[in-house]
Scaffold this motif. Structure first.
Motif, PDB file in Angstrom:
ATOM      1  N   MET A 287     -11.207  46.945  50.353  1.00 53.49           N
ATOM      2  CA  MET A 287     -11.226  47.126  48.908  1.00 53.49           C
ATOM      3  C   MET A 287     -11.404  45.779  48.215  1.00 53.49           C
ATOM      4  O   MET A 287     -10.651  44.838  48.487  1.00 53.49           O
ATOM      5  N   VAL A 288     -12.398  45.713  47.354  1.00 52.82           N
ATOM      6  CA  VAL A 288     -12.641  44.523  46.525  1.00 52.82           C
ATOM      7  C   VAL A 288     -12.492  44.982  45.080  1.00 52.82           C
ATOM      8  O   VAL A 288     -13.357  45.675  44.540  1.00 52.82           O
ATOM      9  N   LEU A 289     -11.377  44.611  44.441  1.00 57.94           N
ATOM     10  CA  LEU A 289     -11.040  45.129  43.119  1.00 57.94           C
ATOM     11  C   LEU A 289     -10.969  43.991  42.112  1.00 57.94           C
ATOM     12  O   LEU A 289     -10.244  43.018  42.315  1.00 57.94           O
ATOM     13  N   ASN A 290     -11.700  44.148  41.029  1.00 56.51           N
ATOM     14  CA  ASN A 290     -11.787  43.103  40.010  1.00 56.51           C
ATOM     15  C   ASN A 290     -10.883  43.447  38.826  1.00 56.51           C
ATOM     16  O   ASN A 290     -11.093  44.452  38.140  1.00 56.51           O
ATOM     17  N   PHE A 291      -9.874  42.601  38.578  1.00 60.42           N
ATOM     18  CA  PHE A 291      -8.954  42.771  37.457  1.00 60.42           C
ATOM     19  C   PHE A 291      -9.085  41.618  36.456  1.00 60.42           C
ATOM     20  O   PHE A 291      -8.178  41.385  35.654  1.00 60.42           O
ATOM     21  N   GLY A 292     -10.198  40.908  36.539  1.00 58.04           N
ATOM     22  CA  GLY A 292     -10.407  39.776  35.635  1.00 58.04           C
ATOM     23  C   GLY A 292     -11.819  39.778  35.106  1.00 58.04           C
ATOM     24  O   GLY A 292     -12.290  40.763  34.529  1.00 58.04           O
ATOM     25  N   GLN A 293     -12.503  38.665  35.337  1.00 59.90           N
ATOM     26  CA  GLN A 293     -13.875  38.521  34.875  1.00 59.90           C
ATOM     27  C   GLN A 293     -14.840  38.625  36.057  1.00 59.90           C
ATOM     28  O   GLN A 293     -14.429  38.739  37.204  1.00 59.90           O
ATOM     29  N   GLU A 294     -16.127  38.573  35.748  1.00 64.16           N
ATOM     30  CA  GLU A 294     -17.151  38.661  36.796  1.00 64.16           C
ATOM     31  C   GLU A 294     -16.892  37.617  37.882  1.00 64.16           C
ATOM     32  O   GLU A 294     -16.532  36.476  37.595  1.00 64.16           O
TER      33      GLU A 294
END
Length: 688
Positions: free
Chosen positions: A598-605
């Motif tokens: 799992m690669v989950l983005n909770f910020g910016q690009e």
């Protein structure tokens, strides 16, 4: 002449060693008749039969179908049949013994099957806001029954109903007037029984809230206690205090969760009663054994109805110190007379007192009496929200020898102050590294007492939060409406009367948005008890079922993935990377070469080189699921994984060297119900 020939026949037979057969001797009258009418030439002159010595032996018999018992016994004693029979007998015995041993070995080596409360997400329903069936603007039990197909559509097997006991509703039902009855607002006991039957008919489970700490001040027990009637005299916590000129002189400085003194003067009894919450919610005296027995009887009543489990709320408030000392001030320099807020004191004497866990364990013992029937285990959850004290929270799991809750509900992902990849990692790691060995985790991203995801952290993070929730190890808990990304309603849309009736918040309890019709399909009446959010035309179940890239369809795809993939259901979790933007972890199972990352983005690009982080990682991975549905099925370069703000990827790849076996990640890996997969036998076993 004929007579002479006949006379010589026995003699000739004898001479040749034959046997005389009198059956050939004819009647004399018959002979005469035949002599006269017959031809002399037609009659043989002599009848000589040559019979050898072998003719005297018995004929050789062979086995044949349908032979009688006497014949069968002749063959059974022969060696060739006896040996064959014995060989077959011992082969059958050996095969049976081998089968028994194999069965015992499989049972001994097989891991514990996941129970129903582990295998499925839990869907939490606030009954008043789910579905109205009688057009009065309030959700009810019949409405929930009407919408059970939605639960099965989500691939969910367990629903959790918040309080629906008979209550004055001063606090939205959290102070019960009668624990044995349904509030008329939600229906009748018959409606409850029909709902429960419908739930079980669909193969679902249902758990319900129980708040044992207090009752409503309208409860019969409290009214009898005010009058000092018999055993009820000490059912609540009463202390002498003085009330003069409109001011109260309480026994100590204890403050209610909702603010101001936790002591309330009663004009009838002329004493103060203790309340940890609102003044309409007097605390029960759990140092009175009769009170404990009353709660046990309530538990037995609902379990007898067929309920599958309880969530026990506010249990840390069950006991208070008997010495009644003032609680320490957070700010020692503050004027004691000015203390009115709960946060201004350390609650050393009103929460988590010695003996509290013993009471909870006694609840567990009562529930276990109803768990003996195969397949009918009764779940027990507890609200062990010991903020800032993770060790105290973990005590609700019980010990290695004494069972308590199956798990205390985990609100770490709700209580986060700031959102980032690192803060998500910290919230997850805090629970996993402190959880007792062999226990089962759980996660929630919404609740009736917290702002919805969209309102708390932003709409762009709804999908990635659901992806996190449904791919972490343990049981996910979804609050109704989060599967479609519902938002809080604005506080100004809630009437002044409702806002002043209780300190409990309303914005996250707005009616479920079913379709784009009037009142979002929640009610066919003219209005609903709370306003429907203005975005219901595009945020509703009906329309999102038709959108391929909707929050609802992603949620459903994630629950399907969780239910069908062993590594996500019960495998290892290993942290791979976290920074201000992304949180990366894998789910894998011993014996399976298939891994989910799992690669989950909770910020910016962000762009990340996963191959540099994980030795032996394949150069390519396939996107199994993405918050952008169009990317599913695409191959990506693991050296260049790019994610946008709020984007989540479930990558799938094959490897012979899983992350949890790598020395570099030893301290970053956790497993609750360990299991190993055998591809040869297509089964799970324990000893890897």
């Amino acid at each position: 002449m004929v007579e002479e020939e006949a006379k010589t026949l026995p003699m000739e037979l004898s001479e040749k060693g034959g046997v005389e057969n009198n059956g050939f001797v004819q009647n004399e009258a018959f002979d005469d008749k035949e002599t006269e009418t017959g031809s002399q030439e037609e009659m043989p002159k002599t009848c000589i039969v040559a019979v050898g010595p072998a003719a005297t032996e018995e004929p050789v018999l062979k086995p044949y179908a349908g032979m009688p018992k006497e014949v069968l016994l002749k063959f059974s004693s022969q060696a060739r049949y006896r040996v064959t029979r014995e060989i077959l007998f011992w082969l059958i015995i050996a095969a049976a013994a081998l089968l028994v041993c194999a069965t015992i070995a499989i049972i001994a080596l097989s891991p514990k099957c996941l129970d129903w409360w582990q295998a499925s997400p839990i869907y939490q329903i606030y009954p008043r806001s789910f579905k109205d069936s009688n057009m009065d603007g309030n959700g009810d039990l019949k409405g929930i029954q009407e919408k059970l197909d939605h639960i099965t559509y989500l691939n969910i097997k367990t629903i959790w109903l918040t309080s629906f006991y008979k209550s004055p509703l001063k606090d939205l039902g959290y102070g019960a007037e009668d624990f044995y009855d349904i509030d008329p607002l939600f229906g009748s006991m018959s409606d409850f029984e029909n709902l429960l039957a419908a739930v079980h008919d669909r193969g679902l489970k249902m758990i319900m809230d129980l708040i044992p700490n207090h009752t409503s001040d309208k409860h019969r027990w409290f009214q009898l206690s005010r009058n000092r009637t018999g055993k009820y005299t000490d059912y609540y916590i009463w202390q002498d205090c003085t009330q003069a000129a409109g001011s109260l002189a309480p026994p100590n400085n204890w403050v209610s969760v909702f603010g101001n003194s936790s002591w309330q003067f009663d004009d009838l009894r002329k004493q103060c009663y203790f309340h940890q919450f609102g003044k309409e919610q007097p605390d029960l005296n759990f140092r009175n054994f009769a009170v404990q027995q009353e709660i046990h009887d309530i538990i037995k009543f609902w379990l007898g109805k067929g309920i599958d489990g309880f969530s026990f709320s506010a249990v840390k408030f069950l006991l208070e110190a008997t010495h009644l000392r003032d609680e320490p001030q957070v700010n020692k320099t503050q004027n004691p007379e000015s203390i009115t807020a709960y946060s201004q004191l350390y609650h050393d004497y009103t929460t988590t007192q010695v003996g509290m866990h013993d009471i909870i364990r006694s609840f567990r013992c009562t529930m276990n009496q109803f768990s003996r029937e195969p397949g009918r285990y009764r779940f027990m959850g507890s609200d062990g929200d010991e903020k800032g004290n993770i060790e105290a929270t973990m005590m609700y799991y019980g010990t290695a020898f004494i069972q308590e809750a199956d798990f205390p509900f985990n609100f770490n992902l709700i209580d986060m102050k700031n959102l980032s990849g690192s803060s998500i990692f910290e919230a997850v790691n805090l629970w996993m590294k402190n959880m007792p060995a062999g226990k089962w985790p759980n996660w929630a991203v919404g609740s009736p007492n917290a702002a919805r995801i969209s309102s708390r952290i932003g709409k762009e993070y709804v999908n990635v939060m659901n992806m996190l929730l449904l791919t972490l190890p343990g049981t996910p808990v979804t609050y109704y409406g989060e599967e479609i990304g519902m938002e809080n309603i604005a506080s100004e849309n809630v009437s002044e009367e409702r806002m002043n009736s209780s300190p409990v918040t309303f914005p996250e309890k707005s009616p479920m948005q079913w379709d784009g019709e009037v009142n979002a399909g929640f009610t066919e009446g003219n209005s609903s008890w709370l306003p429907v959010h203005s975005d219901y035309h595009r945020v509703n179940v009906e329309i999102q079922m038709t959108w391929a890239n909707s929050t609802l369809n992603l949620y459903r795809a994630l629950t399907s993935l969780r239910n069908n993939e062993l590594p996500i259901q019960r495998g290892w979790m290993c942290y791979v990377w976290n920074d201000s933007n992304v949180f990366v972890y894998v789910r894998e199972l011993d014996g399976l070469d298939r891994v989910f990352m799992m690669v989950l983005n909770f910020g910016q690009e962000s762009t990340i080189d996963l191959k540099a982080l994980v030795p032996g990682l394949p150069s390519k991975a396939v996107i199994r699921l993405s918050t952008h549905f169009g990317n599913a099925g695409k191959a990506v370069d693991t050296q260049l994984i790019k994610t946008e703000m709020g984007e989540g990827l479930v990558l799938e790849y094959k490897t012979a060297k899983p992350v949890h076996t790598m020395e570099a990640f030893k301290g970053n890996c956790f497993v609750a119900e360990k299991a190993c997969y055998s591809s040869a036998f297509n089964l799970l076993y324990m000893n890897c």
